[in-house]
Design a protein around this motif. Structure first.
Motif, mmCIF file in Angstrom:
data_model
loop_
_atom_site.group_PDB
_atom_site.id
_atom_site.type_symbol
_atom_site.label_atom_id
_atom_site.label_comp_id
_atom_site.label_asym_id
_atom_site.label_seq_id
_atom_site.Cartn_x
_atom_site.Cartn_y
_atom_site.Cartn_z
ATOM 1 N N GLY A 125 -1.684 0.033 -10.001
ATOM 2 C CA GLY A 125 -1.301 -0.516 -8.542
ATOM 3 C C GLY A 125 0.362 -0.407 -8.231
ATOM 4 O O GLY A 125 0.693 -0.669 -8.720
ATOM 5 N N GLY A 126 0.662 0.353 -7.212
ATOM 6 C CA GLY A 126 2.276 1.147 -6.702
ATOM 7 C C GLY A 126 2.000 -0.122 -5.639
ATOM 8 O O GLY A 126 2.663 -0.977 -5.401
ATOM 9 N N ARG A 127 0.529 -0.593 -4.976
ATOM 10 C CA ARG A 127 0.694 -1.878 -4.481
ATOM 11 C C ARG A 127 -0.733 -1.969 -4.676
ATOM 12 O O ARG A 127 -1.331 -1.930 -5.168
ATOM 13 C CB ARG A 127 0.734 -1.840 -2.621
ATOM 14 N N GLY A 128 -1.048 -3.993 -3.718
ATOM 15 C CA GLY A 128 -2.015 -3.838 -3.957
ATOM 16 C C GLY A 128 -3.186 -3.569 -3.784
ATOM 17 O O GLY A 128 -2.667 -2.950 -2.788
ATOM 18 N N GLY A 129 -4.784 -3.846 -4.040
ATOM 19 C CA GLY A 129 -5.601 -2.937 -3.595
ATOM 20 C C GLY A 129 -5.877 -1.023 -3.630
ATOM 21 O O GLY A 129 -6.106 -0.611 -2.828
ATOM 22 N N ALA A 130 -4.544 -0.953 -4.695
ATOM 23 C CA ALA A 130 -4.206 0.762 -4.335
ATOM 24 C C ALA A 130 -5.670 1.409 -4.621
ATOM 25 O O ALA A 130 -5.406 2.633 -4.223
ATOM 26 C CB ALA A 130 -2.959 1.434 -5.358
ATOM 27 N N GLY A 131 -6.179 0.644 -5.734
ATOM 28 C CA GLY A 131 -7.363 1.670 -6.310
ATOM 29 C C GLY A 131 -6.919 2.213 -7.838
ATOM 30 O O GLY A 131 -8.115 2.603 -8.735
ATOM 31 N N ILE A 257 2.150 6.065 -18.368
ATOM 32 C CA ILE A 257 1.882 4.738 -16.858
ATOM 33 C C ILE A 257 1.393 6.019 -15.717
ATOM 34 O O ILE A 257 2.453 6.459 -15.716
ATOM 35 C CB ILE A 257 2.730 4.242 -17.009
ATOM 36 N N VAL A 258 0.243 5.936 -15.857
ATOM 37 C CA VAL A 258 0.059 6.372 -13.896
ATOM 38 C C VAL A 258 0.085 5.396 -12.859
ATOM 39 O O VAL A 258 -0.720 4.035 -13.136
ATOM 40 C CB VAL A 258 -1.138 7.323 -13.837
ATOM 41 N N VAL A 259 1.176 5.905 -11.657
ATOM 42 C CA VAL A 259 1.477 4.482 -10.795
ATOM 43 C C VAL A 259 0.643 4.907 -10.029
ATOM 44 O O VAL A 259 0.697 6.055 -9.434
ATOM 45 C CB VAL A 259 2.568 4.695 -10.274
ATOM 46 N N VAL A 260 -0.123 4.273 -8.714
ATOM 47 C CA VAL A 260 -1.597 4.784 -8.407
ATOM 48 C C VAL A 260 -0.497 4.712 -6.639
ATOM 49 O O VAL A 260 -0.616 2.899 -6.633
ATOM 50 C CB VAL A 260 -2.983 4.812 -7.813
ATOM 51 N N ILE A 261 -0.760 5.462 -5.277
ATOM 52 C CA ILE A 261 0.395 5.314 -5.137
ATOM 53 C C ILE A 261 -0.323 5.320 -3.033
ATOM 54 O O ILE A 261 -0.691 6.556 -3.455
ATOM 55 C CB ILE A 261 1.312 5.783 -4.635
ATOM 56 N N PRO A 262 -0.438 4.572 -2.493
ATOM 57 C CA PRO A 262 -1.832 5.222 -1.381
ATOM 58 C C PRO A 262 -0.389 5.903 -0.700
ATOM 59 O O PRO A 262 0.365 5.462 -0.370
ATOM 60 C CB PRO A 262 -2.013 3.666 -0.274
ATOM 61 N N ALA A 263 -1.264 7.095 0.536
ATOM 62 C CA ALA A 263 -0.076 7.622 0.485
ATOM 63 C C ALA A 263 0.939 7.138 2.555
ATOM 64 O O ALA A 263 0.044 7.261 3.434
ATOM 65 C CB ALA A 263 -0.997 8.854 0.797
ATOM 66 N N GLU A 264 1.549 6.249 2.159
ATOM 67 C CA GLU A 264 1.951 5.316 2.951
ATOM 68 C C GLU A 264 3.710 5.150 3.128
ATOM 69 O O GLU A 264 3.950 4.726 1.713
ATOM 70 C CB GLU A 264 1.499 3.573 3.054
#
Length: 357
Positions: A125-131, A257-264
């Motif tokens: 996750g790029g941040r916590g709770g990113a999925g 490595i895949v970093v999941v980032i919410p669009a924020e």
């Protein structure tokens, strides 16, 4: 034709017990003979021959062959090397120091030749709770469905257990605290032992943290990842943002490595901190952007903001959160999560290699 097993020729009962224990650890059945004369009928057919020094004392009247190992207790002596030469042994292994190499030799017989189509993917996750955990599970399910086999590996000690996400916390099978791994491990034996989550195309093997007990060390993680890749599996690892030994072990081995980032905007700032830790170790990094964006940012804008190639994007699947709370993990065949998982697989398998250079 009956399957041929490795042949163990040992006259020392103590050393025989050690060899048999190692073979069992690799999930490998063996045949036994007390001396070279008794081994005559099986000598040439066995895929591997393991001798001890007691058996190697006798004159060798058998034909020379490949894949003969001589096992000794402690450091080899000049006499040991002489016996290795006389029996045509290609290698001398000292127990217990070189036990992992002997496990590897037995595991090679069980698993067969190494394949070149296995990959290791880390999702963080790029941040916590990113999925990230949800995407990791989706990629593993997609890999299982597309052939070759998937393996989902929980590398987040603070994630509560990937088995909970899969609604498989009551399923039988070892979690990390019950797995005693070091060095090579047979994927065939490991796959038979691990719990499996049923899915429409079959079932997915997974390794999860337990509710209590110790987690894996770097050696155990490396053993599972290397074994899965060697067997042609797509090994998908759910990574922790804490950057402990678990994350570092995966990052050093992963093909992607895949970093999941919410669009924020704030998620981009957090993801940059994650990327700063990843980039010195990782070979290839891409981002998966999860929308919708409160400010209307496009997925490519998010990727440009963090300076990493975009490999997947996905919107919100309204029924997914409710399904997960009900204990249901269902990957819709044409849903956005399934599409993102397919894009991640394509990138990991090299179809988007040019975009990641």
């Amino acid at each position: 034709m009956a399957e041929e097993h490795p042949l163990v020729v040992a006259g020392d009962d103590v050393l025989l017990d050690e060899i048999l224990r190692v073979a069992a650890a690799a999930g490998c059945e063996v045949e036994r003979a007390p001396d070279l004369d008794a081994a005559r009928g099986r000598w040439s057919r066995a895929p591997l021959v393991v001798l001890d020094e007691e058996a190697a004392r006798a004159p060798n009247r058998l034909l020379r062959r490949n894949k003969v190992l001589l096992v000794c207790k402690g450091a080899p002596t000049p006499v040991t090397w002489e016996r290795a030469f006389n029996t045509g042994s290609e290698k001398v292994l000292s127990l217990p120091d070189e036990e992992s190499e002997l496990i590897g030799a037995f595991a090679d017989v069980v698993d067969g030749p190494a394949r070149d189509d296995g990959v290791v993917i880390g999702v963080i996750g790029g941040r916590g709770g990113a999925g990230a955990s949800v995407l990791a599970a989706a990629v593993a399910f997609r890999a299982e469905r597309s052939g070759g086999g998937g393996l989902l590996v929980d590398c987040d000690p603070l994630g509560g257990g990937i088995d909970v996400l899969l609604a498989a916390e009551r399923d039988r099978g070892p979690r990390w605290p019950e797995l005693d791994l070091g060095g090579r491990v047979s994927m065939t034996a490991l796959g038979e032992a691990l719990p499996r989550k049923q899915c429409p195309s079959g079932s997915l093997s997974f390794v999860s943290y337990g509710r209590e007990g110790r987690g894996p060390g770097p050696d155990a993680i490396e053993a599972v990842l290397s074994s899965g890749r060697r067997a042609g599996r797509t090994v998908v690892c759910d990574l922790s943002r804490c950057f402990g030994a678990e994350t570092s072990a995966v990052v050093g081995l992963a093909d992607l490595i895949v970093v999941v980032i919410p669009a924020e905007v704030r998620a981009c700032a957090a993801a940059k901190q994650v990327l700063a830790r990843l980039q010195p170790q990782a070979t290839r990094i891409g981002v998966a952007v999860r929308g919708p964006s409160p400010a209307g940012l496009a997925p490519q804008e998010i990727a440009d903001a963090v300076g990493v190639p975009l490999i997947a994007s996905m919107g919100r699947e309204r029924s997914l959160s409710m399904a997960l709370d009900r204990g249901e993990f269902v990957l819709k065949h044409r849903g956005q999560l399934a599409t993102a998982a397919a894009d991640v697989l394509a990138a990991a398998r090299g179809n988007l290699a040019g975009a990641l250079r």
